[in-house]
Each structure stands twice: as C-alpha cells, then as structure tokens.
Design an enzyme around this catalytic site. Sequence first.
Site, PDB file in Angstrom:
ATOM      1  N   GLU A 149     -20.118  25.960  23.347  1.00 18.85           N
ATOM      2  CA  GLU A 149     -19.156  25.043  23.008  1.00 18.85           C
ATOM      3  C   GLU A 149     -18.616  24.324  24.111  1.00 18.85           C
ATOM      4  O   GLU A 149     -18.248  23.109  24.309  1.00 18.85           O
ATOM      5  CB  GLU A 149     -18.166  25.826  22.401  1.00 18.85           C
ATOM      6  CG  GLU A 149     -16.785  24.710  21.733  1.00 18.85           C
ATOM      7  CD  GLU A 149     -15.770  25.463  20.771  1.00 18.85           C
ATOM      8  OE1 GLU A 149     -14.695  24.898  20.773  1.00 18.85           O
ATOM      9  OE2 GLU A 149     -15.978  26.631  20.566  1.00 18.85           O
TER      10      GLU A 149
ATOM     11  N   HIS B 292     -38.007  46.730  21.485  1.00 17.00           N
ATOM     12  CA  HIS B 292     -38.577  47.149  19.952  1.00 17.00           C
ATOM     13  C   HIS B 292     -38.392  45.754  19.218  1.00 17.00           C
ATOM     14  O   HIS B 292     -38.647  45.686  18.105  1.00 17.00           O
ATOM     15  CB  HIS B 292     -38.260  48.351  19.261  1.00 17.00           C
ATOM     16  CG  HIS B 292     -38.304  49.619  20.386  1.00 17.00           C
ATOM     17  ND1 HIS B 292     -39.431  50.239  20.307  1.00 17.00           N
ATOM     18  CD2 HIS B 292     -37.203  50.167  20.964  1.00 17.00           C
ATOM     19  CE1 HIS B 292     -39.262  51.223  21.245  1.00 17.00           C
ATOM     20  NE2 HIS B 292     -37.956  51.204  21.525  1.00 17.00           N
TER      21      HIS B 292
ATOM     22  N   LYS C  50     -15.250  19.812  10.979  1.00  9.05           N
ATOM     23  CA  LYS C  50     -13.865  20.005  10.232  1.00  9.05           C
ATOM     24  C   LYS C  50     -13.426  19.018   9.211  1.00  9.05           C
ATOM     25  O   LYS C  50     -13.228  19.255   8.216  1.00  9.05           O
ATOM     26  CB  LYS C  50     -12.907  20.441  11.159  1.00  9.05           C
ATOM     27  CG  LYS C  50     -12.944  21.484  11.982  1.00  9.05           C
ATOM     28  CD  LYS C  50     -11.583  21.753  12.999  1.00  9.05           C
ATOM     29  CE  LYS C  50     -11.686  22.952  13.631  1.00  9.05           C
ATOM     30  NZ  LYS C  50     -10.406  23.196  14.681  1.00  9.05           N
TER      31      LYS C  50
END
Length: 523
Positions: A318, A347, A451
């Site tokens: 950000e 793994h 937004k």
Amino acid sequence: MSWERYKKYYLGIDRLGFGLDISRVNFDDAFLPSMKGKMKSAFDAMQALENGAIANPDENRMVGHYWLRTPELAPTEEIKNEIVGTVEKIKDFAKKIHKGEIVGADGKFKYVLCIGIGGSALGPQFVSEALASPRTDKMQVFFLDNTDPDGYDVVFDKLRGKLGKTLAVIASKSGGTPEPRNAMMEAISRWEAAGLDFAKHAVVTTGVNSKLYNFAKEKGFLEFFPMWDWVGGRTSEFAAVGLLPAALQGIRIDKMLKGAADMDKATRSNKMLKNPAALLALMWYKCTSGKGLKDMVILPYKDRLLLLSRYLQQLIMESLGKELDLDGNVVEQGISVYGNKGSTDQHAYVQQLRDGIDNFFVTFIEVLSDRKGESPEVASGETSGDYLQAFLLGTREALSAKNRESITITVKDCSPQTIGMLIALYDRTVGLYASLVNINAYHQPGVEAGKKAAGHILEIKQKILNALSTDKGKTVDEIACEINLENETELVFKVLIHLISNLSTGVKVASGTGFERTFIKTK
C-alpha cells in the site's frame, strides 16, 4: 558465500539483540558507495518527516507514526501530550477491565472482539498472535476484519453465550468505512438478539467528531480513544488502534514501545553502514533494480510470526504501489510481498524458489530462542529447535547455491520488545525506500478508487431492485436497458446472480436458463 564477505556486510546491534546479514545479495563493493547521494536525500526526507513536514499532500497532513514511540520528538507540545495521555488512558482502562471495575452484563469481561479493516486489523492481529500466551493472557481476542457474513457467523459461533462478557473494540478513523461499519451493525444485532445493551459492551477508536464518534457518544458507549489524522492505518500499531487490543490481551505495551523506540534510534543514524533500515532499503533497491522487478518473500522461522508476511504485505504494497512519482511521472512502482513460515515452506513453495523462475528475493527471519524453558531431545543430542535452525540455514544455503538472493534478520526472541523493533524497522525501511525511488509512501489513491467503485456497484443493486417486477420476469438485458446500464450489463448480471443466491433478497429466477433467464421480485 565467503566468511570475509559475511563479516564485511553483517550488521550486529548487540544492545538490541538484532542482526542483519546482507552478504547474500548480489552487489559488488562499488554499489553501496554509489548510493550515498540517494541515501543522503532519503535521510533528509526522513528528518523532515519527523520534524512535521506535510507528507501527504492529498490530505494536507503530516505523517507522525514515529512520534508515537518517542513523543518528545512531536513538533508541538499538544501532540506530545495527546500521545502520552492516550497511552496512559489505555493502560488505565485495561487495568479497570482486568480488575473488574468495568464489567459487562454477565460480569467481568473475558473476551475482546476487535472490529476493523486493513491496518486497523492486520497490526493488532499480528501482535496478538505473535505475543499470545494462553496461560497468562488477561483476555481472549477475536477479530472481525471483513464484510463477509459467513465470517461473522464463524466468530459469533465462538462467542455464543459469551457476549455478556465480551468487550467490542471498534476502530475506524472516519466511521464511514463500510467493512467496520457493517461488522459493528451485525455485532449490535447479535447483542440485541441476546437481550443485551451493546453500548455497555463497546468502546471506539476513531477521529473526534467522526460519524463513529458521534454515534458512540449518542448511544453511550463505554469509552472513546482517539485516531489522529497524522497516523495512517498501516502505521497505527503504536496508536490506540494497536495498543488498546494489546493492553486488553495483557501484552506489555510499554515493552513494545521501548523496542520500537530503540529501533527508531538505530535507524535514525545517517551512517549508512550502521543503519539497518538504510541497508534493508538499499537491498530492496538492488534486488528489484529500483523498479519492483522482483517479489519479496518473507520467511520467518517461527510459528508466532506467521502473520508477519500479511502485515508487511499491506505496509509495503500500500505504501510503495504507486502509479506516479513525486514529479508526476508515470512509474508504476511497487514490490509484491508474500510469505508463510519455515519450515512449512520446505514442503511448499521453496521448491520453486530454488529451481523455478528467479523473480524474487527472500528475507529470512531467524529467532534464536527456541522456547521458554528446556527442550527435550527428539533425536540423539538434538531438539526440535535444532532442526528448525538447520532447515533455515539449509534452505539459505540451497538458495545461495543457485545464486538466489536472500537477506537474513536475526533476533534473540519473540518478545514485546522484539515485535516492536521489527515493526519499527519496516516502518523506517519503507519510508527510506520510497525516497530512493522518488514516490510518496503515505497516500493511497488506489484504495480510494476501489471504495468509489464499490459504491457504484451498490447503486446498481438498488436500481436493479427498483426495476424488478413482482408479476413479470425480466432478462438481464431488459433490466440493463431499463436502468440505462447497457454498457455495464456484465455488472448487472453479477449483481443479479448474487441476489438470487440469497433468500432474504426476495429475488428469484422466473423462467429460463443461462443468460436467457428472467428474474422476478417476490417481495
């Protein structure tokens, strides 16, 4: 990797129990001297920031998260007193909660429900997990950090029958951010359904006179803690956003603040080779060619640090993910961050890191102390901790053998001081790196764009509901035409299939299949 190179490019700060090894990054001896000019400018910009310069021109505000752990550096006496007073208020409030001087409907508070989004959740979650101690924690902490109804149900199922002993802590600077607002409204409905007064179980961390502040005041919430406009969400762990949940859990917030202040002091040095944040920023610059050309992989070899990569993902991406530089040029900067933990990664994706595409650099986080107390042997003369270190060092060697670059950060333990140091280290590194690549690390126009786009989708939903009939089915194309959204028919379709998947909306398929379906409103 030679021992001589390691000694030359290892920075140990014994008083902090901290070490930084950059010897496995592929730079020559000319690189660091060549960066002195850029680094001086970065140091000057950081000094101006700490002195109170306007660092976020979009909102005309200062950026003062460094003052939170060293209040005497604040540019005004008023800000200094606010910081000191808030920390004392947090400690006093937590003490009253722990002593049972403030209680819920069913007696002493035992649980905390933190409601927030982004930095108002990731920081507190990281600290809570990193420093949790089920045997000594004062309160158990839960989080609502999204607007996912099913996610709400999972958390509230865990709190079933416990709401009368649960303290809700809602964090939102403006009070208008949808995710924490939605979570709070769902929480209110849960408390009311249990016959409880939510206000008597809730506190807020927000801006003075924000929507949330006024709502909490009107309803009579238990307490208010401030959010200041000069602290961004992703750097708010040492404000009330992070300190209040930590204090309620029983974490020594003074120790965290001390660790952060100590690291700030070390990273305030203008001596490039003695400043760990400067060296880390320079390695990011070298590894990514100053253009974000490689990903950053965070590999902490400690279960407690599992969420570190998620926390750093927001802080770094950000802050550094910007389209324009400070001169208005299109640069599309940023560094992608991902990670998990060791030795789990032995793994998982370490196979690709060693043998696949070379588009990354690794930061190993080594914690020297295995646990509190003695460790039993799991094999002859060896403990589980011995294996954990062996996997870390072995993976580092395996990557180096394929010329894959890595950085190693070493800390002595996983204590409040250490967590404070790590957060402060990355805070400063982000700021210095942003200066090196000439971008503003302290605004987030892309988040605001998202937004606004979400708001548009909600408007489309309402238009669709208004257009639907109770007696005649309509196709997607017909609805889009009726509400003048022919150019956004795909969005109309996506909203419709969500509506028909949730009974409470009253929207159903009237007839047909696929894109020929007609939709009807039943209520």
